[in-house]
Design an enzyme around this catalytic site. Structure first.
Site, PDB file in Angstrom:
ATOM      1  N   HIS A  57     -74.507  -1.965 -42.458  1.00 40.82           N
ATOM      2  CA  HIS A  57     -74.795  -2.044 -43.895  1.00 40.82           C
ATOM      3  C   HIS A  57     -75.888  -3.074 -44.148  1.00 40.82           C
ATOM      4  CE1 HIS A  57     -73.438  -1.599 -48.216  1.00 40.82           C
ATOM      5  NE2 HIS A  57     -74.371  -2.557 -48.266  1.00 40.82           N
ATOM      6  N   HIS A  59     -79.936  -3.773 -46.454  1.00 42.78           N
ATOM      7  CA  HIS A  59     -80.916  -3.339 -47.461  1.00 42.78           C
ATOM      8  C   HIS A  59     -82.307  -3.747 -46.978  1.00 42.78           C
ATOM      9  CE1 HIS A  59     -77.998  -2.171 -50.617  1.00 42.78           C
ATOM     10  NE2 HIS A  59     -77.233  -3.016 -49.949  1.00 42.78           N
ATOM     11  N   GLN A 152     -79.215   2.722 -56.767  1.00 46.88           N
ATOM     12  CA  GLN A 152     -78.787   1.355 -57.108  1.00 46.88           C
ATOM     13  C   GLN A 152     -78.337   1.183 -58.568  1.00 46.88           C
ATOM     14  OE1 GLN A 152     -79.307  -2.306 -55.391  1.00 46.88           O
ATOM     15  NE2 GLN A 152     -77.717  -2.180 -56.947  1.00 46.88           N
ATOM     16  N   HIS A 210     -71.441   2.086 -51.727  1.00 42.43           N
ATOM     17  CA  HIS A 210     -71.038   0.779 -52.223  1.00 42.43           C
ATOM     18  C   HIS A 210     -69.844   1.083 -53.122  1.00 42.43           C
ATOM     19  CE1 HIS A 210     -75.014  -0.361 -50.893  1.00 42.43           C
ATOM     20  NE2 HIS A 210     -74.791  -1.616 -51.217  1.00 42.43           N
ATOM     21  N   GLU A 213     -67.331  -2.965 -55.425  1.00 41.43           N
ATOM     22  CA  GLU A 213     -67.827  -4.312 -55.101  1.00 41.43           C
ATOM     23  C   GLU A 213     -67.661  -5.182 -56.343  1.00 41.43           C
ATOM     24  OE1 GLU A 213     -71.906  -4.579 -53.870  1.00 41.43           O
ATOM     25  OE2 GLU A 213     -71.717  -6.670 -53.241  1.00 41.43           O
ATOM     26  N   ASP A 309     -75.593  -6.805 -44.777  1.00 45.44           N
ATOM     27  CA  ASP A 309     -75.949  -6.536 -46.174  1.00 45.44           C
ATOM     28  C   ASP A 309     -77.319  -7.089 -46.566  1.00 45.44           C
ATOM     29  OD1 ASP A 309     -75.675  -5.430 -48.681  1.00 45.44           O
ATOM     30  OD2 ASP A 309     -74.036  -6.709 -49.336  1.00 45.44           O
TER      31      ASP A 309
END
Ligand SMILES: [Zn+2]
Length: 445
Positions: A57, A59, A152, A210, A213, A309
């Site tokens: 995971h 970005h 997102q 996701h 969270e 992440d």
């Protein structure tokens, strides 16, 4: 003649004195006393050879952008998302490519062999998608990069997110992502899970959302994700990332939820560094930790892989592509302190994450891809304790990164003496306790 021969290695399962021979990009033999010649021979000196680290995971479209255009003052997830929204329109495809390639070099030096990166699809130009598809092709000889189409700003909340997410998949993005807890309502969150899972089922793709969270115990999209996985026959192909709300849920509900996840074969990806940093921000004291229920998920038979992440981006200012940092934090926050539990944390940044990503030919065994890391440590627990130095990183039988061992020079008055932190023997005072630390958890009995 072999291309590469590693002599006298220790493997993660505890085997010692092992030689590893590589030929044509594959591991040709793993056994003691290989005497055949090789173009290059490395003496492991009894130290640990592990399969590559795997980050399930990340970005990569945001990494190494710290401070652009400003810092995250509150430190919250929501300010991070707002800040990312300010950066998106001013960055170019070339900016993203340059930062991502720089990150890939750091990752390789730290022994990472595969990364699953989410890529933001809430951008009509799909700059991140264009950039990371280019990067995926450019790095493929030294790093497996798997991309997740990640809306997102919410696939329903953002007016063009659905069409852009589908465009991204058409362009070759590998996995379907989502963010149900960021949709406008719980109902729209559940609807987003349903729609995105249907897209994945139709295209034969994996799903990684996701999911929940937040610190809100009512955020229960993982329940819908498990249910849709089951309904659409996606078992084994779906992961829930973060799952932090599970930290705050009541035990009775969780006692129903975890078996649902097991039934659906849903995997879990906590991100320890980010979860401990971002969650609990609305608490005074006591302050919640915000990491999902790692031990309980694992003990139920769910595959749990730790992700990193973020590294130096709108959400997290630190990080250095080190999956041992991730394992170290996951171990502490999850209180996974028995020998068996600590060793399991190493699996969470290697083989468990490889299974979640569906990597083929992964492992240090005959017939596997000749991808592995030589660490300055003698076992997985010591590797986590020291966040061990990477002495050599091998990909397809070729050394693609190497460094000298870290040896301190200590002089306490009696002359200079070398000190290797890794050479501290572990003396066992009895048999290792059973997995889960031998601590009984009465909540599930
Ligand atoms: Zn993420």
């Amino acid at each position: 003649m072999f291309d590469l021969l590693i002599k006298n290695a220790t493997l993660t399962d505890g085997q010692t004195g092992v030689d590893i021979a590589c030929k044509d990009g594959k591991i040709a033999a793993v056994e003691a006393g290989i005497t055949a010649e090789a173009a290059e021979v490395i003496d492991a000196g009894g130290q640990l050879v592990s399969p590559p680290f795997v980050d399930p995971h990340f970005h990569m479209d945001a990494t190494l952008s710290l401070g652009t255009p400003r810092m995250n003052v509150s430190g919250t997830l929501l300010e991070g998302i707002a800040l990312w929204g300010e950066l998106k329109p001013i960055q170019t495809v070339d900016d993203i490519v340059a930062r991502a390639l720089r990150y890939c070099e750091l990752a390789v030096a730290k022994g990472i062999g595969a990364i699953r990166s989410h890529v933001d699809t809430c951008d009509d130009e799909l700059k991140g998608v264009q950039a990371l598809l280019q990067v995926r092709a450019q790095v493929k000889d030294y790093l497996d990069l798997q991309l997740v189409a990640f809306p997102q700003d919410g696939v329903l909340r953002d007016p063009t997110a659905m069409q852009n997410t589908i465009r991204a998949l058409d362009m070759g993005v590998d996995v379907v992502g989502g963010i149900p807890h960021f949709e406008r309502t719980m109902a729209e969150g559940a609807e987003s899970v349903r729609l995105l899972c249907e897209i994945a089922a139709k295209r034969g793709l994996m799903v990684d959302m996701h999911c929940d969270e937040s610190d809100d115990p009512q955020s229960r999209h993982i329940e819908t994700l498990a249910c849709e996985t089951q309904r659409l026959g996606l078992n084994g192909r779906v992961a829930g990332s973060h799952l932090t709300s599970m930290h705050s849920m009541d035990n009775y509900y969780v006692s129903k939820l975890i078996p649902l996840m097991v039934e659906a074969g849903v995997h879990a990806i906590p991100n320890p560094l980010i979860n401990i940093m971002l969650q609990g921000r609305h608490d005074s004291y006591p302050k919640r930790r915000g990491q999902t229920r790692v031990r309980e998920l694992r003990d139920a038979g769910i595959t749990v892989g730790f992700g990193s992440d973020c590294v130096m981006d709108p959400w997290y200012s630190l990080g250095k592509a080190d999956m041992l940092d991730v394992a170290f934090m996951g171990l502490h926050v999850g209180q996974l302190s028995s020998r068996a539990d600590m060793a399991w944390c190493f699996d969470a940044v290697t083989e468990n994450s490889a299974r979640i990503m569906g990597l083929q030919g992964y492992g240090v065994a005959k017939g596997c891809a000749a991808n592995f890391v030589l660490l300055q440590a003698t076992d997985p627990i010591e590797a986590i304790r020291l966040r061990a130095h990477r002495l050599a990183v091998v990909r397809k039988g070729r050394v693609i990164a190497r460094s000298n061992p870290v040896i301190h020079e200590v002089n306490l008055g009696a002359g200079q003496k070398p000190l290797d932190e890794a050479r501290v023997p572990f003396v066992s005072e009895g048999p290792d306790p059973v997995i889960s630390g031998g601590i009984r958890d009465s909540r599930f009995e």
